[in-house]
Design a protein around this motif. Structure first.
Motif, PDB file in Angstrom:
ATOM      1  N   LEU A   1       0.832  -1.200   0.000  1.00 40.61           N
ATOM      2  CA  LEU A   1       0.000   0.000   0.000  1.00 40.61           C
ATOM      3  C   LEU A   1       0.861   1.242   0.000  1.00 40.61           C
ATOM      4  O   LEU A   1       1.894   1.288   0.674  1.00 40.61           O
ATOM      5  CB  LEU A   1      -0.880   0.047   1.256  1.00 40.61           C
ATOM      6  CG  LEU A   1      -2.215  -0.658   1.205  1.00 40.61           C
ATOM      7  CD1 LEU A   1      -2.875  -0.622   2.576  1.00 40.61           C
ATOM      8  CD2 LEU A   1      -3.127  -0.040   0.165  1.00 40.61           C
ATOM      9  N   ALA A   2       0.409   2.237  -0.740  1.00 35.49           N
ATOM     10  CA  ALA A   2       0.981   3.569  -0.634  1.00 35.49           C
ATOM     11  C   ALA A   2       0.127   4.290   0.401  1.00 35.49           C
ATOM     12  O   ALA A   2      -1.106   4.262   0.332  1.00 35.49           O
ATOM     13  CB  ALA A   2       0.940   4.290  -1.973  1.00 35.49           C
ATOM     14  N   ALA A   3       0.769   4.895   1.390  1.00 30.12           N
ATOM     15  CA  ALA A   3       0.068   5.519   2.519  1.00 30.12           C
ATOM     16  C   ALA A   3      -1.005   6.486   2.042  1.00 30.12           C
ATOM     17  O   ALA A   3      -0.956   7.016   0.935  1.00 30.12           O
ATOM     18  CB  ALA A   3       1.071   6.237   3.414  1.00 30.12           C
ATOM     19  N   GLU A   4      -1.948   6.698   2.929  1.00 31.27           N
ATOM     20  CA  GLU A   4      -3.075   7.598   2.695  1.00 31.27           C
ATOM     21  C   GLU A   4      -3.921   7.149   1.509  1.00 31.27           C
ATOM     22  O   GLU A   4      -4.485   7.965   0.775  1.00 31.27           O
ATOM     23  CB  GLU A   4      -2.577   9.037   2.499  1.00 31.27           C
ATOM     24  CG  GLU A   4      -1.824   9.547   3.714  1.00 31.27           C
ATOM     25  CD  GLU A   4      -1.116  10.868   3.456  1.00 31.27           C
ATOM     26  OE1 GLU A   4      -1.523  11.607   2.551  1.00 31.27           O
ATOM     27  OE2 GLU A   4      -0.136  11.131   4.175  1.00 31.27           O
ATOM     28  N   ALA A   5      -3.992   5.822   1.312  1.00 32.52           N
ATOM     29  CA  ALA A   5      -4.789   5.214   0.246  1.00 32.52           C
ATOM     30  C   ALA A   5      -4.458   5.794  -1.121  1.00 32.52           C
ATOM     31  O   ALA A   5      -5.317   5.975  -1.969  1.00 32.52           O
ATOM     32  CB  ALA A   5      -6.289   5.361   0.553  1.00 32.52           C
ATOM     33  N   ALA A   6      -3.174   6.087  -1.333  1.00 31.04           N
ATOM     34  CA  ALA A   6      -2.746   6.656  -2.615  1.00 31.04           C
ATOM     35  C   ALA A   6      -2.675   5.594  -3.703  1.00 31.04           C
ATOM     36  O   ALA A   6      -2.734   5.911  -4.887  1.00 31.04           O
ATOM     37  CB  ALA A   6      -1.391   7.343  -2.455  1.00 31.04           C
ATOM     38  N   GLY A   7      -2.529   4.307  -3.320  1.00 29.68           N
ATOM     39  CA  GLY A   7      -2.455   3.246  -4.312  1.00 29.68           C
ATOM     40  C   GLY A   7      -2.089   1.922  -3.684  1.00 29.68           C
ATOM     41  O   GLY A   7      -1.870   1.839  -2.471  1.00 29.68           O
ATOM     42  N   TYR A   8      -2.039   0.896  -4.518  1.00 32.57           N
ATOM     43  CA  TYR A   8      -1.693  -0.436  -4.028  1.00 32.57           C
ATOM     44  C   TYR A   8      -1.048  -1.233  -5.158  1.00 32.57           C
ATOM     45  O   TYR A   8      -1.168  -0.890  -6.339  1.00 32.57           O
ATOM     46  CB  TYR A   8      -2.929  -1.182  -3.518  1.00 32.57           C
ATOM     47  CG  TYR A   8      -3.828  -1.704  -4.610  1.00 32.57           C
ATOM     48  CD1 TYR A   8      -3.768  -3.035  -5.007  1.00 32.57           C
ATOM     49  CD2 TYR A   8      -4.725  -0.864  -5.269  1.00 32.57           C
ATOM     50  CE1 TYR A   8      -4.572  -3.519  -6.013  1.00 32.57           C
ATOM     51  CE2 TYR A   8      -5.528  -1.329  -6.277  1.00 32.57           C
ATOM     52  CZ  TYR A   8      -5.458  -2.654  -6.658  1.00 32.57           C
ATOM     53  OH  TYR A   8      -6.250  -3.128  -7.676  1.00 32.57           O
ATOM     54  N   ALA A   9      -0.377  -2.305  -4.781  1.00 32.88           N
ATOM     55  CA  ALA A   9       0.169  -3.257  -5.738  1.00 32.88           C
ATOM     56  C   ALA A   9       0.019  -4.659  -5.171  1.00 32.88           C
ATOM     57  O   ALA A   9       0.136  -4.858  -3.961  1.00 32.88           O
ATOM     58  CB  ALA A   9       1.640  -2.964  -6.024  1.00 32.88           C
ATOM     59  N   VAL A  10      -0.238  -5.608  -6.057  1.00 33.66           N
ATOM     60  CA  VAL A  10      -0.344  -7.013  -5.685  1.00 33.66           C
ATOM     61  C   VAL A  10       0.674  -7.781  -6.512  1.00 33.66           C
ATOM     62  O   VAL A  10       0.690  -7.696  -7.742  1.00 33.66           O
ATOM     63  CB  VAL A  10      -1.759  -7.566  -5.955  1.00 33.66           C
ATOM     64  CG1 VAL A  10      -1.819  -9.066  -5.669  1.00 33.66           C
ATOM     65  CG2 VAL A  10      -2.796  -6.824  -5.133  1.00 33.66           C
ATOM     66  N   VAL A  11       1.522  -8.534  -5.815  1.00 32.76           N
ATOM     67  CA  VAL A  11       2.529  -9.384  -6.448  1.00 32.76           C
ATOM     68  C   VAL A  11       2.254 -10.814  -6.002  1.00 32.76           C
ATOM     69  O   VAL A  11       2.063 -11.065  -4.810  1.00 32.76           O
ATOM     70  CB  VAL A  11       3.953  -8.965  -6.028  1.00 32.76           C
ATOM     71  CG1 VAL A  11       4.993  -9.926  -6.594  1.00 32.76           C
ATOM     72  CG2 VAL A  11       4.246  -7.537  -6.460  1.00 32.76           C
ATOM     73  N   THR A  12       2.201 -11.735  -6.953  1.00 35.32           N
ATOM     74  CA  THR A  12       2.007 -13.141  -6.611  1.00 35.32           C
ATOM     75  C   THR A  12       3.202 -13.949  -7.100  1.00 35.32           C
ATOM     76  O   THR A  12       3.932 -13.522  -7.987  1.00 35.32           O
ATOM     77  CB  THR A  12       0.702 -13.700  -7.215  1.00 35.32           C
ATOM     78  OG1 THR A  12       0.762 -13.593  -8.641  1.00 35.32           O
ATOM     79  CG2 THR A  12      -0.507 -12.962  -6.671  1.00 35.32           C
TER      80      THR A  12
END
Length: 145
Positions: A55-66
Motif C-alpha cells: 500500500l501507498a500511505a493515505e490510500a494513494a495506491g496499491y500493488a499485488v505481487v504473486t
C-alpha cells in the motif's frame, strides 16, 4: 518524486484496499466482485506463501505481487498482478513499483512479469522506463472454475 510511504499490507488494511481495487476495476473495465477479491486478498495479507500486497500511505495506491515457479526462470517468479495509483504524474506509481520490485527480489524472485491491455501504450511506456521489456511470448488462459 512522491514522498509517500509504501508498506506491506496486512489483514487490518483490507478495508482500505477494497475501494482501491474497485476503482482500478472501474477504470480498467473489469467486473468488481468484492467477495471474490476478498477471498483472493486475505491469504496474501496473512503471509508470504502466495505473494504480497503493498500500500501507498493515505490510500494513494496499491500493488499485488504473486509468486509462481518456473524451470526457465530457475525457480521463483513474481507476477505484478495489479498496480493502481489514484493520482498519476506525481511519482507515486514509480515509487510503489520500485518498492515491489525490490521486495520481490528480496523474496527470491528471479524475474517479474506483468501484463497490460493491448491498447494501453501509455502504461507500457511507464513499465519500459522502469526496466520492463515486451516479450515475444503470448500468454493464453482458460477458466478452470
Amino acid at each position: 518524486m512522491a514522498d509517500i510511504r509504501v508498506y506491506r499490507a496486512e489483514p487490518a488494511d483490507l478495508p482500505a484496499i477494497l475501494p482501491l481495487v474497485a476503482e482500478f476495476c472501474a477504470e480498467d473495465g473489469h467486473d468488481f466482485d468484492e467477495a471474490r477479491v476478498t477471498r483472493a486478498l486475505v491469504p496474501l495479507l496473512r503471509g508470504d506463501e502466495h505473494g504480497q500486497v503493498w500500500l501507498a500511505a493515505e490510500a494513494a495506491g496499491y500493488a499485488v505481487v504473486t509468486w509462481g515457479w518456473s524451470l526457465e526462470s530457475g525457480g521463483r517468479e513474481a507476477l505484478l498482478d495489479e498496480i493502481y495509483v489514484r493520482e498519476r504524474g506525481n511519482g507515486t506509481g514509480a515509487h510503489l513499483l520500485r518498492r515491489v520490485v525490490a521486495a520481490a527480489a528480496e523474496a527470491g524472485a528471479a524475474v517479474m512479469f506483468l501484463e497490460t491491455e493491448a491498447h494501453n501504450e501509455r502504461v507500457r511506456g511507464f513499465y519500459a522506463r522502469h526496466g520492463f521489456a515486451a516479450e515475444d511470448s503470448v500468454w493464453m488462459s482458460r477458466v478452470l472454475r
